[in-house]
Design a protein around this motif. Structure first.
Motif, mmCIF file in Angstrom:
data_model
loop_
_atom_site.group_PDB
_atom_site.id
_atom_site.type_symbol
_atom_site.label_atom_id
_atom_site.label_comp_id
_atom_site.label_asym_id
_atom_site.label_seq_id
_atom_site.Cartn_x
_atom_site.Cartn_y
_atom_site.Cartn_z
ATOM 1 N N PRO A 101 -142.697 -10.111 -17.140
ATOM 2 C CA PRO A 101 -143.570 -9.272 -17.953
ATOM 3 C C PRO A 101 -144.940 -9.922 -18.109
ATOM 4 C CG PRO A 101 -141.444 -9.599 -19.021
ATOM 5 C CD PRO A 101 -141.507 -10.541 -17.859
ATOM 6 N N ILE A 102 -145.995 -9.125 -18.017
ATOM 7 C CA ILE A 102 -147.356 -9.637 -17.941
ATOM 8 C C ILE A 102 -147.922 -10.112 -19.276
ATOM 9 C CG2 ILE A 102 -148.623 -7.476 -18.262
ATOM 10 C CD1 ILE A 102 -149.365 -9.973 -15.473
ATOM 11 N N ASP A 103 -147.448 -9.556 -20.387
ATOM 12 C CA ASP A 103 -148.047 -9.890 -21.678
ATOM 13 C C ASP A 103 -147.859 -11.359 -22.037
ATOM 14 O OD1 ASP A 103 -148.967 -7.361 -21.962
ATOM 15 O OD2 ASP A 103 -147.637 -6.788 -23.595
ATOM 16 N N GLY A 104 -148.955 -12.022 -22.370
ATOM 17 C CA GLY A 104 -148.928 -13.422 -22.779
ATOM 18 C C GLY A 104 -148.778 -14.409 -21.648
ATOM 19 N N LEU A 105 -148.714 -13.932 -20.411
ATOM 20 C CA LEU A 105 -148.479 -14.789 -19.254
ATOM 21 C C LEU A 105 -149.799 -15.288 -18.676
ATOM 22 C CD1 LEU A 105 -145.952 -15.695 -17.692
ATOM 23 C CD2 LEU A 105 -146.231 -13.696 -16.233
ATOM 24 N N VAL A 106 -149.858 -16.570 -18.368
ATOM 25 C CA VAL A 106 -151.012 -17.157 -17.690
ATOM 26 C C VAL A 106 -150.656 -17.291 -16.219
ATOM 27 C CG1 VAL A 106 -152.504 -19.189 -17.492
ATOM 28 C CG2 VAL A 106 -151.767 -18.391 -19.756
ATOM 29 N N LEU A 107 -151.540 -16.766 -15.354
ATOM 30 C CA LEU A 107 -151.269 -16.685 -13.924
ATOM 31 C C LEU A 107 -152.315 -17.466 -13.138
ATOM 32 C CD1 LEU A 107 -150.947 -12.859 -14.162
ATOM 33 C CD2 LEU A 107 -149.016 -14.353 -13.703
ATOM 34 N N GLU A 108 -151.892 -18.095 -12.059
ATOM 35 C CA GLU A 108 -152.825 -18.741 -11.132
ATOM 36 C C GLU A 108 -153.088 -17.795 -9.975
ATOM 37 O OE1 GLU A 108 -152.869 -22.363 -7.926
ATOM 38 O OE2 GLU A 108 -151.899 -22.764 -9.854
ATOM 39 N N CYS A 109 -154.355 -17.702 -9.564
ATOM 40 C CA CYS A 109 -154.720 -16.821 -8.471
ATOM 41 C C CYS A 109 -155.961 -17.348 -7.766
ATOM 42 C CB CYS A 109 -154.974 -15.411 -8.995
ATOM 43 S SG CYS A 109 -155.117 -14.197 -7.677
ATOM 44 N N GLN A 110 -156.082 -17.041 -6.490
ATOM 45 C CA GLN A 110 -157.219 -17.458 -5.675
ATOM 46 C C GLN A 110 -158.321 -16.405 -5.722
ATOM 47 O OE1 GLN A 110 -156.628 -19.238 -1.626
ATOM 48 N NE2 GLN A 110 -157.579 -17.336 -0.948
ATOM 49 N N SER A 172 -169.904 -21.551 -6.225
ATOM 50 C CA SER A 172 -170.042 -20.766 -4.992
ATOM 51 C C SER A 172 -169.322 -21.379 -3.795
ATOM 52 C CB SER A 172 -171.521 -20.562 -4.672
ATOM 53 O OG SER A 172 -172.175 -19.941 -5.757
ATOM 54 N N VAL A 173 -168.085 -21.788 -4.021
ATOM 55 C CA VAL A 173 -167.235 -22.322 -2.957
ATOM 56 C C VAL A 173 -166.086 -21.338 -2.740
ATOM 57 C CG1 VAL A 173 -165.680 -24.199 -2.303
ATOM 58 C CG2 VAL A 173 -167.821 -24.707 -3.478
ATOM 59 N N ALA A 174 -165.774 -21.059 -1.505
ATOM 60 C CA ALA A 174 -164.717 -20.094 -1.190
ATOM 61 C C ALA A 174 -163.340 -20.586 -1.619
ATOM 62 C CB ALA A 174 -164.715 -19.802 0.314
ATOM 63 N N ASN A 175 -162.482 -19.647 -1.939
ATOM 64 C CA ASN A 175 -161.049 -19.878 -2.170
ATOM 65 C C ASN A 175 -160.739 -20.757 -3.368
ATOM 66 O OD1 ASN A 175 -160.662 -18.427 0.298
ATOM 67 N ND2 ASN A 175 -161.089 -20.319 1.392
ATOM 68 N N GLN A 176 -161.566 -20.690 -4.391
ATOM 69 C CA GLN A 176 -161.263 -21.418 -5.620
ATOM 70 C C GLN A 176 -160.064 -20.780 -6.296
ATOM 71 O OE1 GLN A 176 -165.117 -20.570 -7.194
ATOM 72 N NE2 GLN A 176 -165.721 -22.712 -7.192
ATOM 73 N N ARG A 177 -159.348 -21.574 -7.082
ATOM 74 C CA ARG A 177 -158.190 -21.066 -7.810
ATOM 75 C C ARG A 177 -158.492 -21.084 -9.303
ATOM 76 N NH1 ARG A 177 -154.581 -19.963 -4.131
ATOM 77 N NH2 ARG A 177 -152.873 -19.582 -5.543
ATOM 78 N N PHE A 178 -158.044 -20.017 -9.982
ATOM 79 C CA PHE A 178 -158.308 -19.839 -11.401
ATOM 80 C C PHE A 178 -157.029 -19.512 -12.152
ATOM 81 C CE2 PHE A 178 -162.295 -19.027 -9.329
ATOM 82 C CZ PHE A 178 -163.259 -19.536 -10.198
ATOM 83 N N LEU A 179 -157.037 -19.785 -13.457
ATOM 84 C CA LEU A 179 -155.988 -19.309 -14.346
ATOM 85 C C LEU A 179 -156.535 -18.095 -15.071
ATOM 86 C CD1 LEU A 179 -154.566 -22.623 -15.844
ATOM 87 C CD2 LEU A 179 -153.721 -21.295 -13.894
ATOM 88 N N VAL A 180 -155.749 -17.021 -15.105
ATOM 89 C CA VAL A 180 -156.191 -15.762 -15.709
ATOM 90 C C VAL A 180 -155.078 -15.186 -16.589
ATOM 91 C CG1 VAL A 180 -157.742 -15.226 -13.789
ATOM 92 C CG2 VAL A 180 -155.388 -14.376 -13.737
ATOM 93 N N LYS A 181 -155.469 -14.277 -17.472
ATOM 94 C CA LYS A 181 -154.504 -13.485 -18.235
ATOM 95 C C LYS A 181 -154.858 -12.018 -18.091
ATOM 96 C CE LYS A 181 -155.942 -12.370 -22.826
ATOM 97 N NZ LYS A 181 -155.712 -10.992 -22.544
ATOM 98 N N CYS A 182 -153.871 -11.143 -18.206
ATOM 99 C CA CYS A 182 -154.073 -9.713 -17.984
ATOM 100 C C CYS A 182 -154.703 -9.031 -19.196
ATOM 101 C CB CYS A 182 -152.737 -9.055 -17.662
ATOM 102 S SG CYS A 182 -152.876 -7.307 -17.245
ATOM 103 N N ASN A 183 -155.727 -8.213 -18.934
ATOM 104 C CA ASN A 183 -156.345 -7.381 -19.972
ATOM 105 C C ASN A 183 -155.825 -5.951 -19.952
ATOM 106 O OD1 ASN A 183 -158.104 -9.380 -20.874
ATOM 107 N ND2 ASN A 183 -159.719 -8.783 -19.473
#
Length: 194
Positions: A101-110, A172-183
């Protein structure tokens, strides 16, 4: 060191309260889409349900648009006895799918390009919805670096950059990874049913 271009979709890493993600998931079915680990999913618009011996389950489909309300992220599926080596979840009315389930979840993505900068942390961003690769089993969903803005209607909030020794977090570097949460969650209050 240049970042490797290796999209893996959205990978759960922890919750907003700091507790680790330990594999929590709900059962769904998907009869219309191939799905991959890390794919974002939405409720089936037809409200289809499957009745199995131990309950009635809803169905999900791959998210395909920035306006989609996200149910969760694919974290696994039951084995297919007819194809034990399959690397993705083929559309099936008999093989259950595991969705975090997406609520409250922290996700890593490129990020999908080289437009993002360190100052983007705290902004919102949309996802890209490129279909996964059946040969490798990889999800190809990423965050869309061109969309980083303060706009409230964007799908994800950028929480931080991922700090690893094998990554370059320069601007401005390609393919960086971030932590995100769903809005844009399907589980938000007062969201219409399907």
């Amino acid at each position: 060191m240049a970042n490797v271009d290796r999209p893996t979709g959205f990978r759960p890493v922890r919750y907003l309260d700091g507790s680790p993600y330990m594999g929590a998931a709900n059962l769904y079915f998907s009869d219309s889409d191939n799905l991959f680990m890390g794919d974002l999913v939405i409720q089936d618009t037809a409200g289809t349900q499957y009745t199995k011996s131990n309950g009635i389950y809803g169905t999900v489909n791959r998210a395909t648009a920035v306006t989609d309300l996200i149910v969760g992220v694919v974290v696994g599926w039951y084995p297919d006895p007819d194809n034990l080596g399959r690397l993705h979840h083929a559309s099936s009315t008999s093989i259950p799918l595991l969705v975090a389930p997406i609520d409250g979840l922290v996700l890593e993505c490129q990020s999908d390009d080289a437009t993002m900068v360190q100052a983007d942390v705290g902004l919102n961003v949309d996802a890209t919805f490129t279909a996964g690769t059946t040969a490798t089993g990889s999800s190809n969903m990423e965050i869309d670096g061109d969309t980083a803005a303060t706009t409230a209607g964007l799908q994800f909030r950028i929480l931080s950059m991922v700090d690893r020794t094998d990554g370059d977090n320069s601007d401005s570097v390609a393919n960086q990874r971030f932590l995100v949460k769903c809005n844009q969650s399907a589980w938000a209050d007062q969201i219409a049913g399907v």
